[in-house]
Design an enzyme around this catalytic site. Structure first.
Site, PDB file in Angstrom:
ATOM      1  N   ASP A 151      -4.684   2.719  -5.017  1.00  0.00           N
ATOM      2  CA  ASP A 151      -4.643   2.327  -3.588  1.00  0.00           C
ATOM      3  C   ASP A 151      -6.021   2.270  -2.936  1.00  0.00           C
ATOM      4  O   ASP A 151      -6.304   1.371  -2.136  1.00  0.00           O
ATOM      5  CB  ASP A 151      -3.691   3.227  -2.786  1.00  0.00           C
ATOM      6  CG  ASP A 151      -4.121   4.685  -2.741  1.00  0.00           C
ATOM      7  OD1 ASP A 151      -4.926   5.107  -3.599  1.00  0.00           O
ATOM      8  OD2 ASP A 151      -3.636   5.412  -1.857  1.00  0.00           O
ATOM      9  N   HIS A 199     -11.510  14.061  -5.739  1.00  0.00           N
ATOM     10  CA  HIS A 199     -11.347  15.178  -6.674  1.00  0.00           C
ATOM     11  C   HIS A 199     -12.661  15.574  -7.325  1.00  0.00           C
ATOM     12  O   HIS A 199     -12.671  16.163  -8.406  1.00  0.00           O
ATOM     13  CB  HIS A 199     -10.249  14.856  -7.700  1.00  0.00           C
ATOM     14  CG  HIS A 199      -8.931  14.691  -7.024  1.00  0.00           C
ATOM     15  ND1 HIS A 199      -8.146  15.764  -6.664  1.00  0.00           N
ATOM     16  CD2 HIS A 199      -8.314  13.591  -6.540  1.00  0.00           C
ATOM     17  CE1 HIS A 199      -7.083  15.313  -6.017  1.00  0.00           C
ATOM     18  NE2 HIS A 199      -7.158  14.000  -5.922  1.00  0.00           N
ATOM     19  N   GLY A 257       0.425   8.660  -0.063  1.00  0.00           N
ATOM     20  CA  GLY A 257       1.127   9.949  -0.106  1.00  0.00           C
ATOM     21  C   GLY A 257       2.099  10.142   1.046  1.00  0.00           C
ATOM     22  O   GLY A 257       3.070  10.887   0.935  1.00  0.00           O
ATOM     23  N   THR A 258       1.878   9.478   2.180  1.00  0.00           N
ATOM     24  CA  THR A 258       2.736   9.651   3.342  1.00  0.00           C
ATOM     25  C   THR A 258       3.467   8.380   3.726  1.00  0.00           C
ATOM     26  O   THR A 258       4.624   8.425   4.116  1.00  0.00           O
ATOM     27  CB  THR A 258       1.893  10.107   4.574  1.00  0.00           C
ATOM     28  OG1 THR A 258       1.017  11.139   4.147  1.00  0.00           O
ATOM     29  CG2 THR A 258       2.766  10.613   5.686  1.00  0.00           C
ATOM     30  N   ASP A 275       0.869  -1.175   0.000  1.00  0.00           N
ATOM     31  CA  ASP A 275       0.000   0.000   0.000  1.00  0.00           C
ATOM     32  C   ASP A 275       0.910   1.230   0.000  1.00  0.00           C
ATOM     33  O   ASP A 275       1.562   1.530   0.992  1.00  0.00           O
ATOM     34  CB  ASP A 275      -0.867  -0.058   1.266  1.00  0.00           C
ATOM     35  CG  ASP A 275      -1.811   1.129   1.388  1.00  0.00           C
ATOM     36  OD1 ASP A 275      -1.872   1.950   0.456  1.00  0.00           O
ATOM     37  OD2 ASP A 275      -2.493   1.222   2.428  1.00  0.00           O
ATOM     38  N   GLU A 304     -10.876  17.090  -1.515  1.00  0.00           N
ATOM     39  CA  GLU A 304      -9.706  16.894  -0.651  1.00  0.00           C
ATOM     40  C   GLU A 304      -9.006  18.206  -0.272  1.00  0.00           C
ATOM     41  O   GLU A 304      -8.243  18.231   0.676  1.00  0.00           O
ATOM     42  CB  GLU A 304      -8.742  15.836  -1.207  1.00  0.00           C
ATOM     43  CG  GLU A 304      -7.842  16.234  -2.317  1.00  0.00           C
ATOM     44  CD  GLU A 304      -6.733  15.183  -2.550  1.00  0.00           C
ATOM     45  OE1 GLU A 304      -6.986  13.976  -2.478  1.00  0.00           O
ATOM     46  OE2 GLU A 304      -5.598  15.605  -2.809  1.00  0.00           O
TER      47      GLU A 304
HETATM   48 ZN   LIG Z   1      -8.194  17.703  -7.170  1.00  0.00          ZN
END
Ligand SMILES: [Zn+2]
Length: 316
Positions: free
Chosen positions: A106, A154, A15-16, A12, A173
């Protein structure tokens, strides 16, 4: 004669953080490692697979934040993880480990994980949202993962607002993610707003985490409560849109921010109830993920088991 249990690696990559686990075909995690995905993503990924791998595996499944090209085994675009864009992820992993490798978005793999052995097990139609650095989504329709990009974070909830890293304007987001909450906290503290958050992270306001905001809010900090409520209202607008579009049996909330249930999510549910069609809202269950931060690795490993079952159908 007892059957030999098969194992796969599930990855997985968000972003972090990067999570890698060895998973049995029954969805049980045998061992797992979590690291930051901040730097040198690809070498760190290969190294972590090596550390987790133990004995024979039948394949590797990879869930990555972004829009995935399954055919080419790459990520087209990843607003929160630019470092993986255009890299031959699947070919690179396959070359090193010599087993089949599958790639998927993901949030889609987390959705698959919850459907196979989590909170979505008993639903035929549900939407999953991953609430973290960014917001991702996946949709199960008539029992199957809907084969669409499902970039639910989004969807635009404000037509005239700031630009999102994806290029659109006013995305969900930008208002309801961890990134949005932290940006708001830092901006308010820079303006001199009084808050308990000033004292955390040894006085470095740039290191504030969503957990810090949630903990301060629970202790009654006004700024932190306001940040969580505002993000929750934005999430509620998104939930109402999803309820009106998909009329799901359930919306499952996963990712670190789902832990802030008592303020952030409660506010979102209240807002959604004001906006969605009443009958549709009354029919939907808004519930937390049961696999929590393991949904991604379990779902990624299940990609392998599903693909292998497809290519070796049982003989009748
Ligand atoms: Zn966006």
């Amino acid at each position: 004669m007892s059957r030999i249990m098969k194992y796969a690696i599930g990855i997985d990559l968000g972003g972090t953080s990067l999570r890698v686990a060895l998973v049995s075909e029954e969805g049980e995690i045998v061992r797992k490692i979590k690291k930051s995905s901040a730097e040198e993503v690809f070498p760190s990924l290969l190294e972590t697979i090596e550390e987790v791998k133990h004995g024979d595996i039948i394949g590797i499944g990879l869930g990555v934040a972004g829009i995935v090209d399954r055919g080419k085994g790459r990520v087209f675009s990843s607003p929160n993880l630019h470092a993986v864009e255009g890299i031959d992820l699947v070919a690179g992993i396959q070359r090193k480990f010599n087993v089949p490798v599958y790639i998927e978005n993901d949030a889609n793999v987390a959705t698959l994980g919850e459907k196979l052995c989590g909170a979505g097990k008993n639903f035929q139609n549900f939407v999953l949202l991953t609430l973290g650095t960014g917001i991702g989504g996946g949709v199960i329709y008539k029992g199957e993962l809907l084969d669409v990009s499902a970039e639910l974070g989004h969807m635009s909830i404000n037509a005239d607002a700031e630009k999102c890293p994806c290029g659109n304007i006013g995305c969900l987001e930008n208002y309801a993610s961890a990134r949005a909450m932290i940006a708001k906290a830092v901006a308010m503290l820079e303006k001199g707003t009084e808050s308990m958050l000033k004292e955390c992270c040894k006085g470095s306001i740039y290191k504030i985490t969503p957990e810090d905001i949630y903990n301060a809010a629970l202790e009654g900090d006004t700024l932190s409560r306001e940040i969580l409520r505002e993000a929750g209202r934005a999430l509620g607008v998104g939930l109402a849109n999803l309820i009106n579009i998909f009329s799901p049996e359930a919306i499952i909330l996963a990712g670190g921010l789902a832990g802030a249930w008592s303020i952030y999510v409660q506010e979102a549910i209240k807002e959604a109830s004001r906006r969605a069609f009443k009958d549709l809202f009354d029919a939907v269950k808004i519930i937390p993920s049961s696999l929590r931060d393991e949904a991604g690795v379990v779902g990624a490993a299940s990609l392998v088991f599903m693909e292998i079952a497809k290519s070796n159908p049982p003989r009748s």
